[in-house]
Write an enzyme that holds these catalytic residues in place. Structure first.
Site, PDB file in Angstrom:
ATOM      1  N   ARG A   1      20.671  -0.095   9.344  1.00 39.67           N
ATOM      2  CA  ARG A   1      20.215   0.724  10.468  1.00 39.67           C
ATOM      3  C   ARG A   1      21.116   0.521  11.680  1.00 39.67           C
ATOM      4  O   ARG A   1      21.893  -0.432  11.740  1.00 39.67           O
ATOM      5  CB  ARG A   1      18.765   0.390  10.833  1.00 39.67           C
ATOM      6  CG  ARG A   1      18.547  -1.016  11.361  1.00 39.67           C
ATOM      7  CD  ARG A   1      17.077  -1.257  11.664  1.00 39.67           C
ATOM      8  NE  ARG A   1      16.840  -2.597  12.215  1.00 39.67           N
ATOM      9  CZ  ARG A   1      15.666  -3.045  12.635  1.00 39.67           C
ATOM     10  NH1 ARG A   1      14.591  -2.262  12.570  1.00 39.67           N
ATOM     11  NH2 ARG A   1      15.539  -4.267  13.124  1.00 39.67           N
TER      12      ARG A   1
ATOM     13  N   ARG B   1       2.043   9.092   4.956  1.00 43.82           N
ATOM     14  CA  ARG B   1       1.014   9.675   5.820  1.00 43.82           C
ATOM     15  C   ARG B   1       0.930  11.163   5.510  1.00 43.82           C
ATOM     16  O   ARG B   1       1.957  11.852   5.468  1.00 43.82           O
ATOM     17  CB  ARG B   1       1.373   9.475   7.300  1.00 43.82           C
ATOM     18  CG  ARG B   1       1.341   8.027   7.747  1.00 43.82           C
ATOM     19  CD  ARG B   1       1.759   7.919   9.196  1.00 43.82           C
ATOM     20  NE  ARG B   1       1.790   6.535   9.642  1.00 43.82           N
ATOM     21  CZ  ARG B   1       2.303   6.136  10.797  1.00 43.82           C
ATOM     22  NH1 ARG B   1       2.829   7.023  11.635  1.00 43.82           N
ATOM     23  NH2 ARG B   1       2.300   4.862  11.130  1.00 43.82           N
TER      24      ARG B   1
ATOM     25  N   ARG C   1       0.850  -1.176   0.000  1.00 39.58           N
ATOM     26  CA  ARG C   1       0.000   0.000   0.000  1.00 39.58           C
ATOM     27  C   ARG C   1       0.892   1.235   0.000  1.00 39.58           C
ATOM     28  O   ARG C   1       2.096   1.143   0.185  1.00 39.58           O
ATOM     29  CB  ARG C   1      -0.920   0.013   1.234  1.00 39.58           C
ATOM     30  CG  ARG C   1      -0.149  -0.021   2.544  1.00 39.58           C
ATOM     31  CD  ARG C   1      -1.069  -0.076   3.750  1.00 39.58           C
ATOM     32  NE  ARG C   1      -0.331  -0.187   4.989  1.00 39.58           N
ATOM     33  CZ  ARG C   1       0.237   0.811   5.635  1.00 39.58           C
ATOM     34  NH1 ARG C   1       0.149   2.041   5.140  1.00 39.58           N
ATOM     35  NH2 ARG C   1       0.882   0.632   6.763  1.00 39.58           N
TER      36      ARG C   1
ATOM     37  N   ARG D   1      16.856 -14.093   4.289  1.00 39.33           N
ATOM     38  CA  ARG D   1      17.840 -13.073   4.595  1.00 39.33           C
ATOM     39  C   ARG D   1      18.222 -13.222   6.059  1.00 39.33           C
ATOM     40  O   ARG D   1      17.400 -13.589   6.898  1.00 39.33           O
ATOM     41  CB  ARG D   1      17.272 -11.671   4.355  1.00 39.33           C
ATOM     42  CG  ARG D   1      16.839 -11.396   2.940  1.00 39.33           C
ATOM     43  CD  ARG D   1      17.984 -11.361   1.965  1.00 39.33           C
ATOM     44  NE  ARG D   1      18.818 -10.163   2.151  1.00 39.33           N
ATOM     45  CZ  ARG D   1      19.960  -9.962   1.507  1.00 39.33           C
ATOM     46  NH1 ARG D   1      20.435 -10.889   0.686  1.00 39.33           N
ATOM     47  NH2 ARG D   1      20.652  -8.861   1.695  1.00 39.33           N
TER      48      ARG D   1
ATOM     49  N   GLU E   1      23.294  -2.960  11.922  1.00 40.31           N
ATOM     50  CA  GLU E   1      22.781  -4.142  11.238  1.00 40.31           C
ATOM     51  C   GLU E   1      23.100  -4.118   9.742  1.00 40.31           C
ATOM     52  O   GLU E   1      22.906  -3.101   9.083  1.00 40.31           O
ATOM     53  CB  GLU E   1      21.262  -4.245  11.399  1.00 40.31           C
ATOM     54  CG  GLU E   1      20.791  -4.415  12.831  1.00 40.31           C
ATOM     55  CD  GLU E   1      19.288  -4.555  12.932  1.00 40.31           C
ATOM     56  OE1 GLU E   1      18.649  -4.885  11.903  1.00 40.31           O
ATOM     57  OE2 GLU E   1      18.741  -4.332  14.022  1.00 40.31           O
TER      58      GLU E   1
ATOM     59  N   TYR F   1       6.774 -14.140   7.010  1.00 46.66           N
ATOM     60  CA  TYR F   1       7.189 -13.137   7.983  1.00 46.66           C
ATOM     61  C   TYR F   1       5.985 -12.816   8.860  1.00 46.66           C
ATOM     62  O   TYR F   1       4.930 -12.429   8.367  1.00 46.66           O
ATOM     63  CB  TYR F   1       7.693 -11.853   7.309  1.00 46.66           C
ATOM     64  CG  TYR F   1       8.097 -10.825   8.336  1.00 46.66           C
ATOM     65  CD1 TYR F   1       9.334 -10.925   8.964  1.00 46.66           C
ATOM     66  CD2 TYR F   1       7.227  -9.819   8.714  1.00 46.66           C
ATOM     67  CE1 TYR F   1       9.704 -10.017   9.946  1.00 46.66           C
ATOM     68  CE2 TYR F   1       7.586  -8.903   9.690  1.00 46.66           C
ATOM     69  CZ  TYR F   1       8.832  -9.007  10.304  1.00 46.66           C
ATOM     70  OH  TYR F   1       9.184  -8.111  11.280  1.00 46.66           O
TER      71      TYR F   1
ATOM     72  N   ASP G   1       4.647 -10.834  12.529  1.00 47.07           N
ATOM     73  CA  ASP G   1       4.858 -10.038  13.732  1.00 47.07           C
ATOM     74  C   ASP G   1       4.553 -10.889  14.962  1.00 47.07           C
ATOM     75  O   ASP G   1       3.866 -11.911  14.877  1.00 47.07           O
ATOM     76  CB  ASP G   1       3.963  -8.799  13.718  1.00 47.07           C
ATOM     77  CG  ASP G   1       4.447  -7.743  12.733  1.00 47.07           C
ATOM     78  OD1 ASP G   1       5.669  -7.670  12.496  1.00 47.07           O
ATOM     79  OD2 ASP G   1       3.600  -6.992  12.206  1.00 47.07           O
TER      80      ASP G   1
END
Length: 383
Positions: free
Chosen positions: A280, A178, A174, A250, A301, A349, A351
């Site tokens: 990051r 914002r 999507r 990965r 990382e 993946y 959460d």
């Protein structure tokens, strides 16, 4: 009720939650964990030098809109409110993420209001693209070249190890923009981090007289005969001894940074320039703002393709992997006496809240099957 004996491979959230639900229903459970600790990639521990709570395998932020899951984790630990915010360094400047109204106005040096920004981004978007064929075309169709190149091109290339033209368009599901100044990374009603770390919560979940936990112990084919049913939360292809080939992942390399005071001044700083090799830096004391520490511990990382001995983090799920995955899923559905769950067991993946929710659903299904005398399904989700 006839007591059943279950062998569970993996002491992360999937294995722990199912173990607890089965044990509370009166069954005997043995949990096998190859690492020397529970909680899987959510493992946390106190740094002995600074007392900072370290997320050993990278930052984990708990966020959910699932009330059952929220109530469940609160049974086993104190969840502290935490609002995750991320910054990114691009072209020598720092911006807010997710891309919001301030990010847009900073990048384009404008002062647009929400309606003006929507119209402006619509003008930037590439209207010549019909059905996007890849990640890059999807981004250009949504937001135009400048936003894409600033905040998505470099980071995505480093994270996936592929040019965005080779990444499916569906990865960018999507418009990730914002048109307000809201910079909270997540928008779920419940956002928190456990006061005593994730490992403490998983330990509490597993603390039941009918659960035995074996650390530094793998679960092999030979172990199946000890149990009435197996729960597999390890890699899906590993269960079948990689007969159709290895599924791609990965992995992450972490470089430790120690300092005094603040090092980056926030929890997570992304680096969007493709010339910067790492993705990051996370400064872990900021994940517990209710604590105070003079010293600080950060981890830089870097993402790369996982080898055979590496910890798998993110399923790649590109064209070849999806083809191989289909063969493994067909084999899994035909496999009797085992249920495949979790991120690795279903090659998705997930959460944390989804992991816990699916584990609860799987436990419900297993107990229903036992109660009705039916065979326990091998899969409870459409992987």
């Amino acid at each position: 009720m006839t007591t059943k004996r279950f062998g569970i491979a993996g002491a992360g959230f999937s294995g722990a939650v199912i173990a607890r639900e089965l044990a509370e229903a009166g069954h005997e459970v043995t949990v096998f964990e190859t690492r020397d600790h529970v909680a899987g990639n959510c493992h946390t521990e106190r740094d002995p030098e600074t007392s900072v709570m370290i997320h050993r395998y990278g930052p984990h932020i708990f966020h959910t809109g699932n009330e059952r899951v929220w109530e469940y984790v609160n049974r086993f630990g104190t969840m502290m409110p935490y609002n995750h915010r991320v910054r990114t360094t691009v072209g020598g400047r720092v911006y807010l993420l997710p891309v919001n109204l301030l990010t847009i106005n900073q990048l384009f040096e404008t002062a647009l209001n929400p309606a003006e920004a929507r119209a402006f981004i619509a003008e930037q978007a590439d209207s010549t693209i019909g059905e996007p064929r890849n990640f890059e075309e999807q981004a250009l169709k949504f937001m135009g070249r400048r936003l894409y190149e600033a905040f998505f091109l470099g980071y995505t290339t480093k994270q996936w190890g592929l040019p965005p033209t080779e990444i499916p368009a569906a990865v960018l599901r999507r418009l990730p923009l914002r048109f307000s100044y809201e910079d909270s990374y997540f928008n779920h009603p419940h956002q928190a981090i456990p006061r005593d770390g994730y490992t403490s919560i998983v330990q509490q979940i597993l603390d039941h007289p009918r659960i035995e936990v074996l650390l530094s112990t793998g679960y092999g084919v030979a172990d199946r005969g000890q149990f009435d049913h197996s729960i597999w939360t390890g890699p899906l292809d590993a269960w079948f001894d990689y007969r159709f080939g290895r599924l791609g992942y990965r992995t992450l390399d972490f470089e430790e940074i120690r300092d005094t005071g603040d090092h980056i001044g926030c929890a997570v700083m992304n680096y969007g320039d493709v010339e910067v090799p790492y993705t990051r830096i996370a400064e872990h004391k900021h994940f517990a703002p209710w604590e105070e520490h003079e010293g600080t511990v950060c981890f830089r990382e870097t993402s790369r393709l996982a080898g055979e001995g590496d910890i798998p983090y993110y399923p790649i799920r590109l064209a070849n992997d999806k083809s191989v995955l289909g063969q493994y899923l067909d084999a899994a559905r035909a496999e009797a006496g085992v249920t495949f769950v979790g991120r690795l067991g279903t090659y998705r993946y997930l959460d944390m809240d989804v992991t816990i929710g699916e584990a609860l659903t799987a436990a419900d299904g297993i107990l229903d099957a036992i109660g009705s005398g039916a065979a326990v399904p091998s899969l409870f989700v459409d992987a």
